[in-house]
Design a protein around this motif. Structure first.
Motif, PDB file in Angstrom:
ATOM      1  N   TYR A  33       0.822  -1.212   0.000  1.00  0.00           N
ATOM      2  CA  TYR A  33       0.000   0.000   0.000  1.00  0.00           C
ATOM      3  C   TYR A  33       0.859   1.266   0.000  1.00  0.00           C
ATOM      4  CZ  TYR A  33      -4.369  -2.536   0.914  1.00  0.00           C
ATOM      5  OH  TYR A  33      -5.463  -3.345   0.817  1.00  0.00           O
ATOM      6  N   LEU A  34       1.947   1.263   0.760  1.00  0.00           N
ATOM      7  CA  LEU A  34       2.764   2.457   0.880  1.00  0.00           C
ATOM      8  C   LEU A  34       3.319   2.912  -0.465  1.00  0.00           C
ATOM      9  CD1 LEU A  34       4.859   1.973   4.153  1.00  0.00           C
ATOM     10  CD2 LEU A  34       3.165   3.744   3.701  1.00  0.00           C
ATOM     11  N   TRP A  35       3.626   1.976  -1.346  1.00  0.00           N
ATOM     12  CA  TRP A  35       4.294   2.312  -2.592  1.00  0.00           C
ATOM     13  C   TRP A  35       3.334   2.447  -3.770  1.00  0.00           C
ATOM     14  CZ3 TRP A  35       8.523   3.656  -0.428  1.00  0.00           C
ATOM     15  CH2 TRP A  35       9.042   2.917   0.634  1.00  0.00           C
ATOM     16  N   SER A  36       2.052   2.190  -3.544  1.00  0.00           N
ATOM     17  CA  SER A  36       1.092   2.287  -4.642  1.00  0.00           C
ATOM     18  C   SER A  36       0.348   3.622  -4.593  1.00  0.00           C
ATOM     19  CB  SER A  36       0.082   1.139  -4.562  1.00  0.00           C
ATOM     20  OG  SER A  36      -0.625   1.170  -3.336  1.00  0.00           O
ATOM     21  N   SER A  37      -0.101   4.080  -5.735  1.00  0.00           N
ATOM     22  CA  SER A  37      -0.846   5.335  -5.810  1.00  0.00           C
ATOM     23  C   SER A  37      -2.257   5.148  -5.256  1.00  0.00           C
ATOM     24  CB  SER A  37      -0.928   5.814  -7.258  1.00  0.00           C
ATOM     25  OG  SER A  37       0.361   6.063  -7.762  1.00  0.00           O
ATOM     26  N   PRO A  38      -2.813   6.172  -4.609  1.00  0.00           N
ATOM     27  CA  PRO A  38      -4.201   6.076  -4.130  1.00  0.00           C
ATOM     28  C   PRO A  38      -5.156   5.842  -5.294  1.00  0.00           C
ATOM     29  CG  PRO A  38      -3.097   7.969  -3.164  1.00  0.00           C
ATOM     30  CD  PRO A  38      -2.199   7.456  -4.244  1.00  0.00           C
ATOM     31  N   VAL A  39      -6.101   4.959  -5.097  1.00  0.00           N
ATOM     32  CA  VAL A  39      -7.083   4.643  -6.128  1.00  0.00           C
ATOM     33  C   VAL A  39      -8.479   5.095  -5.708  1.00  0.00           C
ATOM     34  CG1 VAL A  39      -8.214   2.775  -7.399  1.00  0.00           C
ATOM     35  CG2 VAL A  39      -5.749   2.681  -6.987  1.00  0.00           C
ATOM     36  N   LEU A  40      -8.797   4.960  -4.436  1.00  0.00           N
ATOM     37  CA  LEU A  40     -10.141   5.227  -3.942  1.00  0.00           C
ATOM     38  C   LEU A  40     -10.394   6.705  -3.665  1.00  0.00           C
ATOM     39  CD1 LEU A  40     -10.458   2.203  -1.487  1.00  0.00           C
ATOM     40  CD2 LEU A  40     -11.254   2.369  -3.852  1.00  0.00           C
ATOM     41  N   LYS A  58       2.196   9.070   3.387  1.00  0.00           N
ATOM     42  CA  LYS A  58       1.565   7.864   3.929  1.00  0.00           C
ATOM     43  C   LYS A  58       2.297   7.382   5.174  1.00  0.00           C
ATOM     44  CE  LYS A  58      -0.191   5.968  -0.441  1.00  0.00           C
ATOM     45  NZ  LYS A  58      -0.171   4.787  -1.326  1.00  0.00           N
ATOM     46  N   LEU A  59       3.616   7.393   5.115  1.00  0.00           N
ATOM     47  CA  LEU A  59       4.422   6.925   6.247  1.00  0.00           C
ATOM     48  C   LEU A  59       4.184   7.778   7.478  1.00  0.00           C
ATOM     49  CD1 LEU A  59       6.557   4.744   6.887  1.00  0.00           C
ATOM     50  CD2 LEU A  59       8.312   6.441   6.351  1.00  0.00           C
ATOM     51  N   PHE A  60       4.076   9.082   7.281  1.00  0.00           N
ATOM     52  CA  PHE A  60       3.816   9.975   8.421  1.00  0.00           C
ATOM     53  C   PHE A  60       2.445   9.699   9.032  1.00  0.00           C
ATOM     54  CE2 PHE A  60       2.176  13.842  10.347  1.00  0.00           C
ATOM     55  CZ  PHE A  60       3.223  14.197  11.190  1.00  0.00           C
ATOM     56  N   PHE A  61       1.428   9.583   8.189  1.00  0.00           N
ATOM     57  CA  PHE A  61       0.075   9.340   8.702  1.00  0.00           C
ATOM     58  C   PHE A  61      -0.030   7.953   9.332  1.00  0.00           C
ATOM     59  CE2 PHE A  61      -1.255  12.330   5.054  1.00  0.00           C
ATOM     60  CZ  PHE A  61      -0.963  13.440   5.834  1.00  0.00           C
ATOM     61  N   LEU A  97      -8.132  -3.300  11.808  1.00  0.00           N
ATOM     62  CA  LEU A  97      -9.329  -2.959  11.046  1.00  0.00           C
ATOM     63  C   LEU A  97      -8.934  -2.530   9.632  1.00  0.00           C
ATOM     64  CD1 LEU A  97     -12.413  -2.751  11.660  1.00  0.00           C
ATOM     65  CD2 LEU A  97     -12.049  -0.285  11.946  1.00  0.00           C
ATOM     66  N   PRO A  98      -9.484  -3.166   8.589  1.00  0.00           N
ATOM     67  CA  PRO A  98      -9.114  -2.802   7.208  1.00  0.00           C
ATOM     68  C   PRO A  98      -9.282  -1.323   6.907  1.00  0.00           C
ATOM     69  CG  PRO A  98     -10.390  -4.833   7.230  1.00  0.00           C
ATOM     70  CD  PRO A  98     -10.435  -4.291   8.632  1.00  0.00           C
ATOM     71  N   LEU A  99     -10.312  -0.699   7.479  1.00  0.00           N
ATOM     72  CA  LEU A  99     -10.549   0.724   7.241  1.00  0.00           C
ATOM     73  C   LEU A  99      -9.329   1.553   7.630  1.00  0.00           C
ATOM     74  CD1 LEU A  99     -12.758   2.901   6.526  1.00  0.00           C
ATOM     75  CD2 LEU A  99     -13.151   3.061   8.994  1.00  0.00           C
ATOM     76  N   THR A 100      -8.717   1.212   8.756  1.00  0.00           N
ATOM     77  CA  THR A 100      -7.551   1.960   9.229  1.00  0.00           C
ATOM     78  C   THR A 100      -6.406   1.887   8.244  1.00  0.00           C
ATOM     79  OG1 THR A 100      -8.179   1.459  11.519  1.00  0.00           O
ATOM     80  CG2 THR A 100      -5.927   2.218  11.134  1.00  0.00           C
ATOM     81  N   ILE A 101      -6.097   0.696   7.795  1.00  0.00           N
ATOM     82  CA  ILE A 101      -4.959   0.495   6.896  1.00  0.00           C
ATOM     83  C   ILE A 101      -5.225   1.098   5.521  1.00  0.00           C
ATOM     84  CG2 ILE A 101      -3.432  -1.214   5.854  1.00  0.00           C
ATOM     85  CD1 ILE A 101      -3.292  -0.971   8.940  1.00  0.00           C
ATOM     86  N   MET A 102      -6.403   0.848   4.976  1.00  0.00           N
ATOM     87  CA  MET A 102      -6.697   1.300   3.621  1.00  0.00           C
ATOM     88  C   MET A 102      -6.763   2.817   3.515  1.00  0.00           C
ATOM     89  SD  MET A 102      -9.405  -1.520   2.175  1.00  0.00           S
ATOM     90  CE  MET A 102      -9.334  -0.821   0.535  1.00  0.00           C
ATOM     91  N   GLU A 103      -7.391   3.459   4.507  1.00  0.00           N
ATOM     92  CA  GLU A 103      -7.556   4.903   4.418  1.00  0.00           C
ATOM     93  C   GLU A 103      -6.290   5.670   4.788  1.00  0.00           C
ATOM     94  OE1 GLU A 103      -9.853   6.163   2.918  1.00  0.00           O
ATOM     95  OE2 GLU A 103     -11.372   4.602   2.901  1.00  0.00           O
ATOM     96  N   THR A 104      -5.377   5.019   5.490  1.00  0.00           N
ATOM     97  CA  THR A 104      -4.142   5.686   5.885  1.00  0.00           C
ATOM     98  C   THR A 104      -2.966   5.281   4.997  1.00  0.00           C
ATOM     99  OG1 THR A 104      -4.934   5.717   8.182  1.00  0.00           O
ATOM    100  CG2 THR A 104      -2.601   6.165   7.821  1.00  0.00           C
TER     101      THR A 104
END
Length: 302
Positions: A1-8, A78-81, A109-116
């Motif tokens: 996730y850290l290295w991929s561009s945001p999609v959502l 992303k790393l900071f957040f 919780l998936p929400l935490t990881i995906m949104e951050t």
């Protein structure tokens, strides 16, 4: 996730731009990305609503600025957040009260990881400050409760609505120092006062015009009511629910959760990452509601 561009979501591109232009000497509250001064800037291509200037409060703007001084890379943001997520886990785990029972849910919780870590939303930073503030409030430490509430408000203005909870919960001798801590909010706005009446232009535009997945808002609009009347009805209903929670619910953390839950129902705008604010306060007393709402929130992306 850290290295991929945001999609959502594409919000993070605006974060980078607003930090970047501050380092070039511009006030992001005054000049929007679409301004002619930035014509040809490659950062603008992926920014949402480029005609609108900054909406986010001053502390997160200063964080954007500091981060872009180091790097314009998405992964750095992303790393900071994500570090805020880790700090929340530590605060929850080390807490001497019921908060310690929530750290595992927050962490997995998936929400935490995906949104951050994927979408690079900064809400975890605001949640961290609000959580620490509530813990200090429960210890009747007014200055620190006020200071960290000010930090949270300066990340997202929404925690302003909890001021009455603090005044009710704090001993009288702690209320003055509590307001002393809150003074950090206007002080943080000082670097941006050159924006004048544009300082809150984007915020007022958001409050008066934006909507997304607000279920009650959409139901009321189906009746043919005007935009103004629809929003007024929602405000009135939310106020009634707020007062009921304020006077009927005992524990502060439960008040915070239930007020946030009510806001998700009565706000015209509801994005999945807004639900990050609910998790630390609701997962112990209201686990099924908290977790199910967080998981079901992904339906709004489809």
């Amino acid at each position: 996730y850290l290295w991929s561009s945001p999609v959502l979501s594409d919000d993070a591109y605006r974060y980078i731009w607003e930090g970047h232009v501050q380092n070039r000497g511009y006030n992001p509250f005054l000049i929007p990305p679409a301004d002619a001064a930035f014509k040809g800037d490659p950062l603008i291509k992926k920014i949402n609503f480029p005609e609108i200037p900054a909406v986010y409060p001053p502390l997160i703007q200063l964080i954007f600025r500091a981060l872009t001084l180091v790097s314009l890379s998405m992964w750095f943001f992303k790393l900071f957040f994500l570090s805020a997520v880790i700090l929340i886990v530590m605060v929850l785990y080390k807490s001497r009260n019921q908060y310690k029972d929530t750290f595992f849910v927050w962490a997995v919780l998936p929400l935490t990881i995906m949104e951050t870590a994927w979408s690079a939303h900064f809400d975890a930073v605001g949640v961290l400050f609000l959580l620490i503030s509530i813990i200090f409030l429960e210890q009747s430490r007014g200055l620190w409760a006020g200071l960290f509430l000010a930090f949270s408000i300066s990340i997202k203005l929404m925690p302003l609505m909890f001021l009455p909870l603090y005044l009710f919960a704090l001993p009288r001798n702690e209320r003055f120092v509590f307001f002393t801590g809150l003074l950090i909010v206007p002080l943080l706005y000082i670097p941006y006062l050159s924006a004048g009446n544009m300082l809150f232009f984007a915020l007022l535009n958001y409050v008066n015009n934006w909507w997304h997945d607000g279920a009650l808002y959409m139901l009321l609009k189906l009746t043919g009511l005007s935009e103004g009347i629809t929003r007024l009805i929602l405000i009135l209903f939310f106020t009634v629910i707020y007062l009921a929670i304020f006077f009927k619910v005992r524990e502060t953390r439960n008040k915070v959760y239930l007020i946030l839950l009510a806001l998700t129902h009565f706000s015209p705008v509801l994005w999945p990452w807004y639900l990050l604010w609910l998790v630390p306060f609701g997962v112990v007393t209201f686990p099924y509601t908290t977790i199910s709402q967080a998981l079901l929130s992904f339906a709004s992306y489809f």
